[in-house]
Design an enzyme around this catalytic site. Structure first.
Site, PDB file in Angstrom:
ATOM      1  N   ASN A 132       0.881  -1.174   0.000  1.00  0.00           N
ATOM      2  CA  ASN A 132       0.000   0.000   0.000  1.00  0.00           C
ATOM      3  C   ASN A 132       0.915   1.219   0.000  1.00  0.00           C
ATOM      4  OD1 ASN A 132      -1.843   2.018   0.396  1.00  0.00           O
ATOM      5  ND2 ASN A 132      -2.863   1.041   2.136  1.00  0.00           N
ATOM      6  N   ARG A 162      -2.415  -2.099  -3.690  1.00  0.00           N
ATOM      7  CA  ARG A 162      -3.645  -1.335  -3.527  1.00  0.00           C
ATOM      8  C   ARG A 162      -3.583  -0.111  -4.437  1.00  0.00           C
ATOM      9  NH1 ARG A 162      -5.531   2.754   0.910  1.00  0.00           N
ATOM     10  NH2 ARG A 162      -7.739   2.801   0.388  1.00  0.00           N
ATOM     11  N   HIS A 188     -13.390   2.131  -0.945  1.00  0.00           N
ATOM     12  CA  HIS A 188     -13.438   1.079   0.084  1.00  0.00           C
ATOM     13  C   HIS A 188     -14.029  -0.214  -0.489  1.00  0.00           C
ATOM     14  CE1 HIS A 188     -13.801   4.352   3.453  1.00  0.00           C
ATOM     15  NE2 HIS A 188     -12.536   3.982   3.325  1.00  0.00           N
ATOM     16  N   ARG A 223     -12.789  14.595   7.061  1.00  0.00           N
ATOM     17  CA  ARG A 223     -13.477  14.921   5.804  1.00  0.00           C
ATOM     18  C   ARG A 223     -14.945  15.205   6.079  1.00  0.00           C
ATOM     19  NH1 ARG A 223     -11.696   9.701   2.471  1.00  0.00           N
ATOM     20  NH2 ARG A 223     -10.305   9.254   4.214  1.00  0.00           N
ATOM     21  N   GLU A 247      -8.405  -5.650   4.516  1.00  0.00           N
ATOM     22  CA  GLU A 247      -8.155  -5.316   3.113  1.00  0.00           C
ATOM     23  C   GLU A 247      -6.895  -5.994   2.583  1.00  0.00           C
ATOM     24  OE1 GLU A 247      -9.108  -1.052   4.236  1.00  0.00           O
ATOM     25  OE2 GLU A 247      -9.612  -0.987   2.114  1.00  0.00           O
TER      26      GLU A 247
END
Ligand code: AMP
Length: 376
Positions: free
Chosen positions: A8, A71, A160, A221, A363
């Site tokens: 990642n 990713r 996601h 956010r 993940e």
């Protein structure tokens, strides 16, 4: 022995895990940080990846792997599934990078660096957006001028996806029913948060849009804001970069309370802080807004599923998220909800028609599995 090396790569870091696909365990994990910064671990991603390889080499035979899984945040409309990386695929990822200028170039830097030093294994790109490519046009289309939208790729993509898909599969296993027969709402509630409506294993709607900014209230956010409010702020003299920072870095829980970590906000609310109380109310209100919407889109519901940092670890916020939804068949058993446990579990009352579940996401394991499957 099938192990996959999962990468990642961010703008200034490379996170990695060596994952055993059969056991689901991370055999080795680590981080190269502050890439390109004074005193950081590496000057650039190439040097960072060589450092990773050295660390793996030090682990000897245990550190071999059959594939590398990367990713990638944005796959645009091009990528609907995990994809074997070729030069052509690298060029395609580059082409959609305008849609995710902060993330995709960093992901690509990791892919390039890894391909240069890990030459004898296949590399697989796994996209955050791919799972949501099944959304119908009415769900992904913004009602703006179609030519402008087309010219700039402006539509909803969702994010996601790797997590939502993984969690949906685990939820079906827990329920003991085929995923193809289930209507699910998955709430991925972490620093970044999103809700997805999943019908028969396919994403039919999701709360994030063109970028990972739309939808739920997040750590820093904003989630949904009237686009007119943004125009208004621009007209007050705020620059585009300032507005970007405001919405991505100075909003959400942080903007409302000065604290971006849910644990701190809950603590402050318990201590009587009015801003923190309001923030938790706004957070839960937005979740219920999406749960109601997705119930309507799905036309029924078998299970509501909580995952990610807040969803997996906070009984208090799970209870707040579903408070007042009993009339929709959604309720939580307090004792079941209070248990902390790393396994998928049901927290709705015995015999509830609509189940409420907690399913830990992973993940890295999802990326590892996808890469192993493609690598054959
Ligand atoms: P993630 O992005 O999935 O790692 O989730 C990070 C978020 O989970 C942060 O806002 C944390 O405060 C939150 N979190 C982790 N553990 C807890 C907990 N026990 N209670 C409340 N929030 C938590």
């Amino acid at each position: 022995m099938s192990r996959v090396f999962v990468v990642n790569s961010g703008s200034s870091s490379i996170k990695y895990q060596l994952v055993d696909v059969e056991s689901g365990e991370a055999v080795i994990g680590g981080l190269v940080e502050r890439i390109g910064e004074p005193g950081g671990d590496a000057a650039d991603h190439s040097e960072g990846m060589r450092l990773v390889l050295d660390r793996l080499g030090a682990a000897g035979d245990d550190a071999s792997f059959v594939a590398v899984g990367h990713r990638v945040v944005h796959g645009g409309s091009l990528f609907t599934a995990p994809t074997l990386v070729t030069d052509e695929v690298v060029a395609q990822i580059e082409r959609v990078s305008a849609l995710a200028p902060l993330h995709n170039p960093a992901n690509l830097a990791g892919i390039r660096a890894a391909r240069a030093v890990m030459t004898d294994v296949p590399h697989v790109a796994v996209f955050d957006t791919a799972f949501h490519q099944s959304m119908p046009a009415e769900a992904y289309t913004y009602a703006i001028d179609r030519d402008v939208a087309q010219a700039h790729g402006v539509r909803r993509y969702g994010f996601h996806g790797t997590s939502h898909e993984f969690v949906a599969g685990r939820a079906a296993a827990l329920l003991g029913r085929p995923l193809e027969q289930l209507k699910l709402i998955v709430l991925h509630l972490g620093n970044g948060s999103s809700a997805t409506a999943i019908d028969g294993g396919r994403s039919i709607d999701t709360s994030m849009g063109l970028t990972p900014l739309e939808g739920l209230v997040m750590g820093s956010r904003s989630g949904d804001v009237d686009p007119g409010a943004l125009l208004h702020l621009l007209r007050t003299g705020l620059s585009v970069d300032e507005l970007d920072r405001l919405l991505n870095k100075r909003s959400g829980l942080l903007g409302l309370t000065g604290r971006g970590d849910m644990r701190d906000v809950v603590q402050a609310a318990d201590d009587g802080d009015a801003d923190a109380r309001l923030a938790l109310d706004v957070w839960a209100h937005r979740i219920r807004h999406y749960v109601g919407a997705y119930l309507a889109q799905l036309g029924g519901l078998d299970a509501l599923v909580f995952t990610a940092g807040i969803g997996e670890n906070s009984p208090v916020m799970r209870a707040r998220a579903v408070a007042g939804l009993q009339h929709l068949g959604l309720s939580i058993d307090d004792d079941r909800n209070a248990m902390s446990w790393r396994e998928p579990r049901e927290i709705s009352p015995e015999g509830a028609a609509v189940k409420v579940l907690v399913v830990p996401t992973n993940e890295e394991l999802a990326i590892a599995r996808a890469a192993a499957a493609l690598a054959g």
